[in-house]
Design a protein around this motif. Sequence first.
Motif, mmCIF file in Angstrom:
data_model
loop_
_atom_site.group_PDB
_atom_site.id
_atom_site.type_symbol
_atom_site.label_atom_id
_atom_site.label_comp_id
_atom_site.label_asym_id
_atom_site.label_seq_id
_atom_site.Cartn_x
_atom_site.Cartn_y
_atom_site.Cartn_z
ATOM 1 N N VAL A 121 0.836 -1.207 0.000
ATOM 2 C CA VAL A 121 0.000 0.000 0.000
ATOM 3 C C VAL A 121 0.864 1.246 0.000
ATOM 4 N N TYR A 122 1.908 1.260 0.816
ATOM 5 C CA TYR A 122 2.793 2.432 0.870
ATOM 6 C C TYR A 122 3.524 2.626 -0.452
ATOM 7 N N GLN A 123 4.031 1.507 -1.008
ATOM 8 C CA GLN A 123 4.846 1.607 -2.213
ATOM 9 C C GLN A 123 4.053 2.136 -3.408
ATOM 10 N N TYR A 124 2.793 1.736 -3.522
ATOM 11 C CA TYR A 124 2.014 2.110 -4.698
ATOM 12 C C TYR A 124 0.998 3.228 -4.444
ATOM 13 N N SER A 125 0.881 3.694 -3.187
ATOM 14 C CA SER A 125 -0.102 4.748 -2.907
ATOM 15 C C SER A 125 0.507 5.981 -2.258
ATOM 16 N N TYR A 126 1.525 5.806 -1.435
ATOM 17 C CA TYR A 126 2.029 6.936 -0.649
ATOM 18 C C TYR A 126 3.492 7.256 -0.928
ATOM 19 N N SER A 127 4.250 6.359 -1.529
ATOM 20 C CA SER A 127 5.671 6.611 -1.777
ATOM 21 C C SER A 127 5.832 7.627 -2.906
ATOM 22 N N HIS A 128 6.811 8.515 -2.747
ATOM 23 C CA HIS A 128 7.045 9.566 -3.752
ATOM 24 C C HIS A 128 7.779 9.014 -4.963
ATOM 25 N N ASN A 129 8.636 8.012 -4.759
ATOM 26 C CA ASN A 129 9.455 7.506 -5.867
ATOM 27 C C ASN A 129 9.181 6.019 -6.161
ATOM 28 N N GLY A 130 8.120 5.463 -5.578
ATOM 29 C CA GLY A 130 7.766 4.070 -5.855
ATOM 30 C C GLY A 130 8.617 3.059 -5.130
ATOM 31 N N THR A 131 9.409 3.510 -4.142
ATOM 32 C CA THR A 131 10.224 2.594 -3.339
ATOM 33 C C THR A 131 9.692 2.593 -1.907
ATOM 34 N N LYS A 154 3.818 2.399 16.992
ATOM 35 C CA LYS A 154 3.479 1.793 15.709
ATOM 36 C C LYS A 154 1.969 1.678 15.579
ATOM 37 N N ASP A 155 1.390 2.523 14.740
ATOM 38 C CA ASP A 155 -0.042 2.483 14.463
ATOM 39 C C ASP A 155 -0.344 3.550 13.412
ATOM 40 N N TYR A 156 -1.509 3.426 12.792
ATOM 41 C CA TYR A 156 -1.953 4.424 11.829
ATOM 42 C C TYR A 156 -2.993 5.307 12.528
ATOM 43 N N ARG A 157 -2.510 6.391 13.185
ATOM 44 C CA ARG A 157 -3.411 7.308 13.903
ATOM 45 C C ARG A 157 -3.061 8.763 13.559
ATOM 46 N N GLU A 158 -4.053 9.629 13.760
ATOM 47 C CA GLU A 158 -3.854 11.058 13.497
ATOM 48 C C GLU A 158 -2.885 11.631 14.533
ATOM 49 N N TYR A 168 -5.364 11.254 17.477
ATOM 50 C CA TYR A 168 -5.281 9.846 17.876
ATOM 51 C C TYR A 168 -6.428 8.980 17.338
ATOM 52 N N GLU A 169 -7.212 9.519 16.412
ATOM 53 C CA GLU A 169 -8.199 8.667 15.745
ATOM 54 C C GLU A 169 -7.499 7.923 14.603
ATOM 55 N N PHE A 170 -8.125 6.840 14.143
ATOM 56 C CA PHE A 170 -7.534 6.094 13.029
ATOM 57 C C PHE A 170 -7.478 6.980 11.791
ATOM 58 N N SER A 171 -6.328 6.917 11.103
ATOM 59 C CA SER A 171 -6.116 7.780 9.938
ATOM 60 C C SER A 171 -6.639 7.109 8.669
ATOM 61 N N LYS A 172 -6.573 7.843 7.561
ATOM 62 C CA LYS A 172 -7.007 7.299 6.279
ATOM 63 C C LYS A 172 -6.130 6.117 5.859
ATOM 64 N N GLN A 173 -4.849 6.206 6.205
ATOM 65 C CA GLN A 173 -3.950 5.108 5.870
ATOM 66 C C GLN A 173 -4.392 3.789 6.521
ATOM 67 N N VAL A 199 -5.152 0.443 4.414
ATOM 68 C CA VAL A 199 -4.435 -0.823 4.662
ATOM 69 C C VAL A 199 -5.418 -1.931 5.029
ATOM 70 N N LEU A 200 -6.424 -1.625 5.851
ATOM 71 C CA LEU A 200 -7.404 -2.631 6.261
ATOM 72 C C LEU A 200 -8.194 -3.152 5.063
ATOM 73 N N SER A 201 -8.613 -2.255 4.193
ATOM 74 C CA SER A 201 -9.361 -2.695 3.010
ATOM 75 C C SER A 201 -8.469 -3.523 2.085
ATOM 76 N N ALA A 202 -7.189 -3.134 1.981
ATOM 77 C CA ALA A 202 -6.260 -3.910 1.151
ATOM 78 C C ALA A 202 -6.041 -5.307 1.736
ATOM 79 N N ARG A 203 -5.984 -5.397 3.049
ATOM 80 C CA ARG A 203 -5.818 -6.711 3.692
ATOM 81 C C ARG A 203 -7.009 -7.623 3.412
#
Length: 998
Positions: free
Chosen positions: A827-837, A875-879, A887-892, A896-900
């Motif tokens: 998810v990070y590599q194809y959605s949030y990474s700036h250079n695809g790494t 380690k968590d995806y929170r605001e 501290y609410e769950f973020s969009k990320q 990630v949950l939907s991708a899982r």
Amino acid sequence: ENIPLLPGSPRRLSPRAVVRGGQGPKHGQQCLQAPGPPAQGLQGSVPQGSGQASGGGSAPNSSVINNYLEASEPVSSEARVSCMHFYDSQRKVDYVLAYHYRKRGAHPGHSSPGHNLAIVSNGETGKDPQAGAPGDIELGPLDALEEERKEQREEFEHNLMEAGLELEKDLESKSQGSVFVRIHAPWQVLAREAEFLKIKVPTKKKMYEIKSQGSIAKTFSKILHKLSAPLKPRVPEHSNSRMKNLSYPFSREKMYLYNIQDKDTFFDNATRSRIVHEILKRTTCSRANNTMGINSLIANNIYEAAYPLHDGEYDSPGDDMNDRKLLYQEWARYGVFYKFQPIDLIRKYFGEKIGLYFAWLGLYTSFLIPSSVIGIIVFLYGCATIEEDIPSKEMCDQQNAFTMCPLCDTSCDYWNLSSACGTARASHLFDNPATVFFSIFMALWATMFLENWKRLQMRLGYFWDLTGIEEEEERAQEHSRPEYETKVREKMLKESNKSVVRKLGTSGTEAEDEDDEDKLTWKDRFPGYLMNFASILFMIALTFSIVFGVIVYRITTAAALSLNKATRSNVRVTVTATAVIINLVVILILDEIYGAVAKWLTKIEVPKTEQTFEERLILKAFLLKFVNAYSPIFYVAFFKGRFVGRPGSYVYVFDGYRMEECAPGGCLMELCIQLSIIMLGKQLIQNNIFEIGVPKLKKLFRKLKDETEPEEADSAHSKHPEQWDLDYSLEPYTGLTPEYMEMIIQFGFVTLFVASFPLAPVFALLNNVIEVRLDAKKFVTELRRPDAVRTKDIGIWFDILSGIGKFSVIINAFVIAVTSDFIPRLVYQYSYSHNGTLHGFVNHTLSFFNVSQLKEGTQPENSQFEQEVQFCRFKDYREPPWAPNPYEFSKQYWAVLSARLAFVIIFQNLVMFLSVLVDWMIPDIPTDISEQIKREKSLFVDFFLKEEHEKLKLAEEPARRSQSSGHRSKRGPAASPAPSGRSQLGSSASSGSQHTSV
């Protein structure tokens, strides 16, 4: 010859007053003939009044005719030809019954009843023990229980004689000891029972070659045969692996079909003992409440054991060879671990059921070879790419300086993420893209293994002539278990006590009640079912509570070790290692307890047949052992670290003790440690201690017990023990359930969590190479010879294997999606990474927390951290704290949950589709076998017509000679077509008298 009918048949023959060996009966006595071929010098005597019973029934109190060995003149075992025969060295011992007796004491003038039989089987007429010869022992009366058991044994043995069996046993000349009843089945009994059981035997048709498919396949087969020649055991069966005998069910009316050269060796030892065992199972004993079968008598302690003999000793000096010795040399030694198993010889010696187990174990072990190779490649790929893994590099880079929140309240300080560098690098060995493809491979591997087993099972069924086995399995369903008979008898007794009251009811009601009297209904079984349901729920709850107890241990131990500066750095390693060892010990202990509990619960259910009992026992034991073995692993894989909370709002188990969380590299590494230690520990400890040590301790204990018993020693006998004595000292065979269960649990370790531990097939392979020889040695050297049981498949175990294979697809999908970081990285590599790494992935997975918002009393005391901390990471995806909804769950998190969830669905359907495709592509019946079955039918028709024609020629030869030559020339050509059109039944009417000596 007039052959006696079976006990329980419509007409039972009474004892016949015929003398064997050509000698007449003594004055005032009648002699009972044991059916079978006459042996020289054998004479029997029975008490007066034991003659023919009126009405065609047998006298219930007539003594059993036995061959007693005279106590004063024992036959030396050195002088005998074989220890596998009666003392006449002619009749083979096909089965042995053992019982223990004891006597109160000797009183002059009081002889033991039933001992006026004395037959010496060395060709001489025995002396009557009551004759008062010097050295005779006057035995005192037995107590009531012993006397009752003695009468029941005498009646049962008498019924065995009526069925045509011949018996031999020693005199009960000591104050106490063990007596062995040797049983021999003469040819008439073997022929009758073989026809009744529809046993397939080789015909006169010589072995025919099984043709290969095409020239390429034939050439490949020859090359493979040459290459594998050093790996094949040196046994006769393997030299003719491409040849097969033409077999046909035995029939006394078609004796001309079979190549009977020697009646003593026509049926092998396993078949002879199987025939005797069938007679033993259906013979009744009216004195024991009409109990049917030897199993009921053993359950009531009338007999102690019943077993067929081994084919001699496995370690005897000299060049004399038997099947047992051959199996030991070519199969049951660790030195031949590299050789194939002699499956045909195993089946011949132990029967089809045990042969199929070792065939299945051999196929499973061979299938572990490719999966082990792929697992090693996946592991080496992780080792080779560890330096290229960007997330672990970022975690180990001290310049990033990720300041992490404290791991516990008050005593724990802030810490740098770089201190967990070792864990992160180790996680990459098992958490890399190759494990995803390995999971798909293992799911397809499980399907291919099961499909190939079905093909091998069909091939073995063809070679072993297992067609038509359904009738035999139906016959096995007719024999009720002793416990079931007892329950039915108790129910009938209660019903009979209420019969006076029931006579007042309607006749229709009485008829319905009478139908239910001779069987157990669901009302009778309901208390057992209720107890089973409650006990299984309790056992599962006990397992979960123990897992929770280990969790509490980990939490409290981690908190205690964190207080000490010296142990603070190794808290996670210490807690994980000790907790896994505790889990292992608990699993091993509960395994033994759950096995005994499952057996007890199945007995409460009172299943009717042995097959039903075995299936229900397997299901209960598997359920309990599955939950026991995998519940700690399921916790680490799917629950640990999911309910921790966040800084400032942690979830507490007890006051001051937080729920444990995963290591910075994730829970996959800990899952790998947990799985490897439990799997290896279970295999090593169970194999070395339970399977090797416990039987040796039992044997030693039994030996010490025999030595301490006040029994008169026989020096000649102790120097040269008989085969039945040697076999009696071995462990009794208790079934294949423990062996199958161990392998099924291992199959679960190999398939269920293989995404977290790719080396599981390697360790399973190493274990199974030893396990095959360990089981082989146990069956050949440490267990009594099992009864040969015919079966066409491995039964309910295949369904369990298939269920585990399908369940493993779901489990591995969730392990990859939930436990590993594979999906978050994608998810990070194809959605949030700036250079695809994956640069910046670690920072992306860490959330911020304002340390000023920590609860009062939970802040670190005397913090030794270098700089002042305003924000710590977790380690968590929170605001972040500065967001509108801190501290609410973020969009990320939701991405990630939907991708899982999407990955689980796609992975599961893809693998299931590929599995169905593999299942469809691999036919259950090999093509060559299906063609050979058709070819065998045509071969048999030709052979049968040829033999029938020759038989008719022999039958018509005397008639042709008696006719005149002119008359014969007119009728000869017209006579031949007439018999050929007759039915088989009509033409075989005289075959019994014409060809029984072929």
